[in-house]
Design a protein around this motif. Sequence first.
Motif, PDB file in Angstrom:
ATOM      1  N   LEU A  42      -3.384   5.299  -8.496  1.00 58.29           N
ATOM      2  CA  LEU A  42      -3.085   6.331  -7.499  1.00 58.29           C
ATOM      3  C   LEU A  42      -2.363   7.494  -8.169  1.00 58.29           C
ATOM      4  O   LEU A  42      -1.537   7.283  -9.056  1.00 58.29           O
ATOM      5  CB  LEU A  42      -2.166   5.746  -6.417  1.00 58.29           C
ATOM      6  CG  LEU A  42      -2.750   4.639  -5.555  1.00 58.29           C
ATOM      7  CD1 LEU A  42      -1.659   3.710  -5.068  1.00 58.29           C
ATOM      8  CD2 LEU A  42      -3.485   5.255  -4.372  1.00 58.29           C
ATOM      9  N   ILE A  48       0.985   2.157   1.794  1.00 59.47           N
ATOM     10  CA  ILE A  48      -0.286   1.447   1.962  1.00 59.47           C
ATOM     11  C   ILE A  48      -0.031   0.211   2.810  1.00 59.47           C
ATOM     12  O   ILE A  48       0.849  -0.583   2.512  1.00 59.47           O
ATOM     13  CB  ILE A  48      -0.866   1.012   0.601  1.00 59.47           C
ATOM     14  CG1 ILE A  48      -0.971   2.226  -0.335  1.00 59.47           C
ATOM     15  CG2 ILE A  48      -2.239   0.361   0.782  1.00 59.47           C
ATOM     16  CD1 ILE A  48      -1.206   1.851  -1.775  1.00 59.47           C
ATOM     17  N   PHE A  63      -4.604   3.598   3.897  1.00 60.15           N
ATOM     18  CA  PHE A  63      -3.862   4.657   3.218  1.00 60.15           C
ATOM     19  C   PHE A  63      -3.760   5.852   4.161  1.00 60.15           C
ATOM     20  O   PHE A  63      -4.549   5.986   5.081  1.00 60.15           O
ATOM     21  CB  PHE A  63      -4.637   5.167   1.985  1.00 60.15           C
ATOM     22  CG  PHE A  63      -5.062   4.113   1.017  1.00 60.15           C
ATOM     23  CD1 PHE A  63      -6.194   3.347   1.242  1.00 60.15           C
ATOM     24  CD2 PHE A  63      -4.343   3.902  -0.144  1.00 60.15           C
ATOM     25  CE1 PHE A  63      -6.598   2.386   0.334  1.00 60.15           C
ATOM     26  CE2 PHE A  63      -4.741   2.940  -1.062  1.00 60.15           C
ATOM     27  CZ  PHE A  63      -5.865   2.184  -0.826  1.00 60.15           C
TER      28      PHE A  63
END
Length: 398
Positions: A42, A48, A63
Motif C-alpha cells: 500500500l 482496512i 478499504f
Amino acid sequence: MRWNWIFALLSLSLALGAHAQPVVSDLRVGQHGKNTRFVLNLSQKVDIEVFTLADPYRIVLDFPEVAWQLDSTQASAGLVKGFRFGLFRPGRSRMVIDLGGPGAIMNKFLLPPEGTRGYRLVLDIAPTDRSKYLASAGWPEAQAAEDVSQEPEIAAAPKAATAKRVVVIDAGHGGVDPGATGVDGTFEKDLVLSVATTLRDTLERTGKYTVVMTRDSDIFLSLKARVAVARRAKADLFVSLHADSAPGSASVRGASVYTLSETASDREAEALAKSENQSDVIAGVDLSKEGDIVTSILIDLAQRETKNNSAKFAQMLVPELHRAGEVTQKSHRFAGFRVLKAPDVPSVLIELGYLSNRLDESVMNTNRWRKRMADSIARAIDTYFRQNKGDHKADANP
Ligand SMILES: [Zn+2]
C-alpha cells in the motif's frame, strides 16, 4: 529565508501527498509450513476492515476508495485460491480472497515502509475446521446494520401519458465482480458496459426512449439493486447484458437470449443461471437480507403477463442477433436468473457471446461488432413496442 521556503514547499508537497488516493500496488501469496501468508503493498496507511464469510469460504478486505495497480490478477498458494478486487460502492473498495477451505486469520498487521517498500498488509492464514470457522465468520456489526443491497437513487419522474418508453439497460457484474474472464483476458464487466453504453446512445438517438442504466461505471451493484432500478424507473423493458464462458468447451460460440423460469429449459441454462446468480456471493453481499422478490400470489399473477411479454421480446431478439453475428443452437432458453425477477417489467438477459471462445472474444472486442450488436438489439426493441402498443397508455391511437 530560502531554507524556510524550501521547508514550506516540502511540507506542502507532503501534505498533498497524504491526500492523494491510496494505491494498492503489489500482492504476494506464499505457503510457510501449514500457514499461508498474504501480503499486499500500500502507498499509505489506510484503515482496512477484514472479515471472513462462509459458503464459499472467503476473506473480505474493505478499504476506503483505493487505486488498483496490480500487475497480476492471479496468485494462489496454500489456502488462497484466488482473489478479486474493485469498487464496491462510491468511497469503498473491496478485495475478496477465495479460500480452498476453512482458514483462520492468525496474524493481521501493517508493516511500516522500509527502504523502497511502502506499507504492507500481512495476513497469516492457518487451516481450521468448519465449526471454528463458522463461529468467527460473518459481517462486521456496522455493515450488518447498513443495507448492503445498495439501491441507488435514480431520477425517474412518474410517467406522463405521452411519455417515452422507458428501457433499462443492465450491464452485468462490475467493480469487485469481474464476471467471466476471456481466454485473452477480457473482463465480462468491461465488455458488457461498452455494449450497454453503445446501445444507450443508439436508443437515445431515435428520440423514442428514455434510457436508464443500472450502472455506467465500473462499480458493483447487487442483483436486487438492479431489479429495484427497473421497478423504480417504471421500466417498460429490462435488458441485462452478459457474456458467457464455457471453459470446458472452447469451440462453443454465439449469442443466446434468456427469460425467467423457475424450471430451466436445460442443464446448461440452469448452470448458467447459477453462475450469474453468484454475482452477489462473489462480491460479498449479505444474502440473508436480500429476500426473494417473488413472494405473493398477486405478484405471481402480474408475472404471468410479464413472462409472456418477455418471451415475445426474446423471440424478436433472436433473428436480430442472428443478423448481427453468431447465435447458439438453442438461442432462446429459460432459467431462474435473479436479475430477471421484477414481477411487472418484461425482462430478458442476453449472453452476447462466449469469452471462452477465442474467436468470439476477439470479435466482441471490435467497435464494429459492438455497434452492430447495439443496432440489432435496438431494432428488436422497436419491433417489440410496435407490436405491443396496447400495453401502453401512451399509444391511445390504434
Ligand atoms: Zn454474466
